[in-house]
Scaffold this motif. Structure first.
Motif, mmCIF file in Angstrom:
data_model
loop_
_atom_site.group_PDB
_atom_site.id
_atom_site.type_symbol
_atom_site.label_atom_id
_atom_site.label_comp_id
_atom_site.label_asym_id
_atom_site.label_seq_id
_atom_site.Cartn_x
_atom_site.Cartn_y
_atom_site.Cartn_z
ATOM 1 N N MET A 84 0.845 -1.178 0.000
ATOM 2 C CA MET A 84 0.000 0.000 0.000
ATOM 3 C C MET A 84 0.896 1.249 0.000
ATOM 4 O O MET A 84 1.912 1.290 0.654
ATOM 5 N N HIS A 85 0.499 2.236 -0.765
ATOM 6 C CA HIS A 85 1.248 3.487 -0.888
ATOM 7 C C HIS A 85 0.490 4.609 -0.174
ATOM 8 O O HIS A 85 -0.733 4.608 -0.114
ATOM 9 N N ARG A 86 1.222 5.561 0.323
ATOM 10 C CA ARG A 86 0.612 6.758 0.934
ATOM 11 C C ARG A 86 0.443 7.786 -0.183
ATOM 12 O O ARG A 86 1.409 8.437 -0.571
ATOM 13 N N PHE A 87 -0.780 7.899 -0.684
ATOM 14 C CA PHE A 87 -1.014 8.732 -1.862
ATOM 15 C C PHE A 87 -0.627 10.183 -1.645
ATOM 16 O O PHE A 87 -0.159 10.846 -2.567
ATOM 17 N N LYS A 88 -0.772 10.701 -0.438
ATOM 18 C CA LYS A 88 -0.449 12.105 -0.174
ATOM 19 C C LYS A 88 1.044 12.395 -0.322
ATOM 20 O O LYS A 88 1.437 13.545 -0.487
ATOM 21 N N ASP A 89 1.860 11.352 -0.269
ATOM 22 C CA ASP A 89 3.305 11.507 -0.443
ATOM 23 C C ASP A 89 3.744 11.394 -1.896
ATOM 24 O O ASP A 89 4.892 11.681 -2.218
ATOM 25 N N LEU A 90 2.842 10.952 -2.771
ATOM 26 C CA LEU A 90 3.193 10.730 -4.172
ATOM 27 C C LEU A 90 3.184 12.041 -4.953
ATOM 28 O O LEU A 90 2.184 12.780 -4.929
ATOM 29 N N GLU A 91 4.273 12.316 -5.656
ATOM 30 C CA GLU A 91 4.371 13.541 -6.451
ATOM 31 C C GLU A 91 3.298 13.586 -7.535
ATOM 32 O O GLU A 91 2.767 14.663 -7.839
ATOM 33 N N ILE A 92 2.951 12.440 -8.097
ATOM 34 C CA ILE A 92 1.912 12.413 -9.136
ATOM 35 C C ILE A 92 0.571 12.869 -8.572
ATOM 36 O O ILE A 92 -0.194 13.546 -9.251
ATOM 37 N N TRP A 93 0.300 12.516 -7.325
ATOM 38 C CA TRP A 93 -0.943 12.947 -6.700
ATOM 39 C C TRP A 93 -0.901 14.449 -6.404
ATOM 40 O O TRP A 93 -1.859 15.166 -6.663
ATOM 41 N N LYS A 94 0.224 14.917 -5.885
ATOM 42 C CA LYS A 94 0.369 16.339 -5.561
ATOM 43 C C LYS A 94 0.203 17.209 -6.803
ATOM 44 O O LYS A 94 -0.515 18.217 -6.788
#
Length: 116
Positions: A1-11
């Motif tokens: 599982m990934h922490r989406f808030k840490d993903l540059e693509i999400w940001k």
């Protein structure tokens, strides 16, 4: 599982939504339920699919959601081009948005390839 808030693509895709909302707020009122709505929904779909996919237990599932996010990005690009054709966007606005969107697509595609 990934922490989406840490993903540059999400940001980046989250910031892009703000850009889309700002530019579509200047569209004609007659487009409220047309291109304005379509662009907003498709742009919101990008970070939302990244977030939803990050909750999945397998990389294969996450990859599928990233593919959907990329599809939404291409949908946004098509809608931006149509908006420009209709005179709702200035050429420099279109260019800036397309550049940001292409960067998001590249980053998402590259990230997706690391999940395989």
């Amino acid at each position: 599982m990934h922490r989406f808030k840490d993903l540059e693509i999400w940001k980046q895709s989250r910031k892009f939504c703000t850009d889309i909302y700002a530019v579509t707020s200047k569209f004609p009122e007659s487009e409220k339920f047309g291109l304005t709505n379509q662009l907003r929904r498709a742009s919101v779909s990008i970070p939302c699919n990244i977030a939803e996919g990050s909750s999945r237990s397998s990389n294969k599932d996450f990859s599928r959601f990233l593919e959907i996010a990329i599809g939404s990005a291409f949908e946004v690009e098509a809608q931006l081009l149509i908006s420009s054709d209709l005179g709702f966007l200035k050429p420099e606005e279109l260019e800036a948005l397309i550049l940001k969107l292409q960067a998001i697509i590249r980053m998402t595609s590259k990230f997706r390839s690391t999940l395989s």
